[in-house]
Design a protein around this motif. Structure first.
Motif, PDB file in Angstrom:
ATOM      1  N   ALA A   1       0.816  -1.113  -0.100  1.00 16.47           N
ATOM      2  CA  ALA A   1      -0.077  -0.026   0.049  1.00 16.47           C
ATOM      3  C   ALA A   1       0.808   1.227   0.117  1.00 16.47           C
ATOM      4  CB  ALA A   1      -0.898   0.036   1.242  1.00 16.47           C
ATOM      5  N   ASP A   2       2.033   1.295   0.566  1.00 12.23           N
ATOM      6  CA  ASP A   2       2.770   2.396   0.736  1.00 12.23           C
ATOM      7  C   ASP A   2       4.071   2.093  -0.344  1.00 12.23           C
ATOM      8  OD1 ASP A   2       4.011   0.098   1.933  1.00 12.23           O
ATOM      9  OD2 ASP A   2       4.892   1.363   3.571  1.00 12.23           O
ATOM     10  N   ALA A   3       3.871   1.294  -1.275  1.00 17.24           N
ATOM     11  CA  ALA A   3       4.971   1.364  -2.428  1.00 17.24           C
ATOM     12  C   ALA A   3       4.882   2.560  -3.077  1.00 17.24           C
ATOM     13  CB  ALA A   3       4.622   0.229  -3.125  1.00 17.24           C
ATOM     14  N   PRO A   4       6.288   3.070  -3.477  1.00 13.76           N
ATOM     15  CA  PRO A   4       6.522   4.319  -4.053  1.00 13.76           C
ATOM     16  C   PRO A   4       6.084   4.265  -5.489  1.00 13.76           C
ATOM     17  CG  PRO A   4       8.626   3.084  -3.948  1.00 13.76           C
ATOM     18  CD  PRO A   4       7.707   2.451  -3.048  1.00 13.76           C
ATOM     19  N   LEU A   5       5.797   5.302  -6.084  1.00 15.66           N
ATOM     20  CA  LEU A   5       5.455   5.479  -7.421  1.00 15.66           C
ATOM     21  C   LEU A   5       6.608   5.729  -8.324  1.00 15.66           C
ATOM     22  CD1 LEU A   5       3.193   5.449  -9.872  1.00 15.66           C
ATOM     23  CD2 LEU A   5       2.927   7.815  -9.265  1.00 15.66           C
ATOM     24  N   MET A   6       7.033   4.738  -9.244  1.00 13.22           N
ATOM     25  CA  MET A   6       8.368   5.127  -9.917  1.00 13.22           C
ATOM     26  C   MET A   6       8.078   5.496 -11.480  1.00 13.22           C
ATOM     27  SD  MET A   6      10.435   1.650  -8.288  1.00 13.22           S
ATOM     28  CE  MET A   6      10.999   1.936  -6.652  1.00 13.22           C
TER      29      MET A   6
ATOM     30  N   ILE B   1       8.697  -3.800  -5.745  1.00 13.03           N
ATOM     31  CA  ILE B   1       9.259  -2.691  -4.867  1.00 13.03           C
ATOM     32  C   ILE B   1       8.546  -1.362  -5.119  1.00 13.03           C
ATOM     33  CG2 ILE B   1      11.574  -3.951  -4.777  1.00 13.03           C
ATOM     34  CD1 ILE B   1      12.425  -1.625  -7.013  1.00 13.03           C
ATOM     35  N   GLY B   2       7.894  -1.401  -6.037  1.00 12.22           N
ATOM     36  CA  GLY B   2       6.884  -0.232  -6.559  1.00 12.22           C
ATOM     37  C   GLY B   2       5.737  -0.486  -7.401  1.00 12.22           C
ATOM     38  N   CYS B   3       5.391   0.757  -7.853  1.00 12.29           N
ATOM     39  CA  CYS B   3       4.238   0.872  -8.765  1.00 12.29           C
ATOM     40  C   CYS B   3       4.720   1.934  -9.911  1.00 12.29           C
ATOM     41  CB  CYS B   3       2.917   1.426  -8.263  1.00 12.29           C
ATOM     42  SG  CYS B   3       2.282   0.588  -6.612  1.00 12.29           S
ATOM     43  N   ILE B   4       3.927   1.681 -10.977  1.00 15.77           N
ATOM     44  CA  ILE B   4       4.324   2.577 -12.214  1.00 15.77           C
ATOM     45  C   ILE B   4       3.003   2.830 -12.965  1.00 15.77           C
ATOM     46  CG2 ILE B   4       4.662   0.826 -13.877  1.00 15.77           C
ATOM     47  CD1 ILE B   4       7.066   2.655 -14.929  1.00 15.77           C
ATOM     48  N   LEU B   5       2.907   3.979 -13.317  1.00 18.18           N
ATOM     49  CA  LEU B   5       1.531   4.392 -13.925  1.00 18.18           C
ATOM     50  C   LEU B   5       1.451   3.559 -15.095  1.00 18.18           C
ATOM     51  CD1 LEU B   5       1.309   8.305 -13.541  1.00 18.18           C
ATOM     52  CD2 LEU B   5      -0.145   6.485 -12.406  1.00 18.18           C
ATOM     53  N   GLN B   6       0.210   3.061 -15.467  1.00 21.33           N
ATOM     54  CA  GLN B   6       0.051   2.265 -16.852  1.00 21.33           C
ATOM     55  C   GLN B   6      -1.592   2.538 -17.351  1.00 21.33           C
ATOM     56  OE1 GLN B   6       1.758  -1.370 -16.884  1.00 21.33           O
ATOM     57  NE2 GLN B   6       0.283  -2.201 -18.706  1.00 21.33           N
ATOM     58  N   GLU B   7      -1.472   3.068 -18.426  1.00 25.05           N
ATOM     59  CA  GLU B   7      -2.841   3.071 -19.134  1.00 25.05           C
ATOM     60  C   GLU B   7      -2.913   1.991 -20.164  1.00 25.05           C
ATOM     61  OE1 GLU B   7      -3.238   6.766 -21.255  1.00 25.05           O
ATOM     62  OE2 GLU B   7      -2.704   8.094 -19.520  1.00 25.05           O
TER      63      GLU B   7
END
Length: 289
Positions: A173-178, A280-286
């Motif tokens: 839930a607190d994973a950084p947006l990369m 380790i994180g998230c990334i924006l994806q459309e």
């Protein structure tokens, strides 16, 4: 892709060589996806080899077998393309084989085979994805109907349904947006001890020294060549006729991205790296949908 019969002298021109394709390289989409552009491509029969599906994922192998034969696609390639094929087929060795075109012409061709077909892994039938792309390629290049029927009737592992797709799990839930440019691309496992990949809105990381074996090292080569956006890389390297090959992430549906994550997970099980990957994180994806 145009089918053009090679002339009798063309193989010796400027270092050109014949290459007999038996697996994914029979498929025009797979060829293009790997930046392979043959001078000509024709159906042919390879002698003194038999086609077998080996390994955990049931990939095609050309196994020396006196008196046997099977059909595939004969590509005429230049020396630079042959070098790229060597890099792609790094776990195989090159040997010579005799191939016959459908007009009766005999040529000497390069065949990729293995030093040993004794495996520590159980041999499984080919995946449905893999058989489908072989059949699609064989039909495109007008390979003998006997070979197409052999492929169509061969046992395979069916594609999983979406609810059965494997996953590396959600990001915390607190994973950084990369960002891809700053947080993923620089970490390529060659200039850094860790490799990072982006797939299905997640960022995965692995420390490459923790994984041994050629299968994992070979997979790293694909990301070095085609990038660390897994949807775009694996849809090229492991092309699936059902989903096609998107040119951008925006062309990927949610199902396709989840399927690519499943393929990555499955491959990681085979190359024994599965326990070393971490989200380790998230990334924006459309997504397309």
């Amino acid at each position: 892709m145009t089918i053009e019969a090679p002339s009798s002298s063309s193989a010796s021109d400027a270092g050109n060589a014949y290459y007999f394709a038996i697996g994914a390289m029979m498929n025009p989409n797979s060829i293009k996806n790997r930046n392979i552009y043959p001078i000509s491509s024709v159906p042919a029969e390879l002698f003194d080899f038999e086609l077998k599906f080996n390994g955990a994922l049931g990939f095609a192998d050309a196994i020396p077998s006196k008196g046997s034969s099977f059909h595939g696609v004969l590509h005429l390639v230049d020396s630079e393309t042959m070098a790229r094929l060597d890099a792609l087929e790094i776990s195989y060795k090159r040997v010579e084989g005799q191939a016959q075109l459908y007009d009766g012409t005999m040529v000497t061709a390069t065949v990729y085979t293995k030093d040993s077909f004794v495996s520590t892994q159980k041999d499984n039938p080919p995946q449905q994805r893999y058989l489908d792309l072989l059949i699609e390629g064989a039909k495109h290049f007008q390979v003998h109907e006997k070979q197409i029927k052999f492929l169509e009737s061969h046992e395979c592992v069916p594609r999983p349904q979406p609810h059965a797709f494997k996953s590396f799990g959600p990001a915390a839930a607190d994973a950084p947006l990369m960002s891809y440019e700053n947080d993923i691309c620089p970490f390529n496992g060659r200039d850094t001890p860790n490799l990072r990949l982006a797939v299905n809105g997640k960022v995965l990381e692995i420390f490459v020294k923790n994984v041994e074996g050629t299968l994992f090292r070979n997979s790293m080569n694909f990301y070095r060549q085609f990038g660390q956006r897994v949807e775009l890389t694996l849809s090229r390297i492991l092309y699936d006729p059902k989903y096609g090959c998107p040119e951008s992430l925006e062309e990927c549906t949610r199902e396709q991205s989840a399927y690519i994550e499943h393929i990555l997970h499955q491959g990681s099980e085979v190359n024994t790296s599965i326990d070393h990957w971490k989200v380790i994180g998230c990334i924006l994806q459309e997504y397309k949908d």
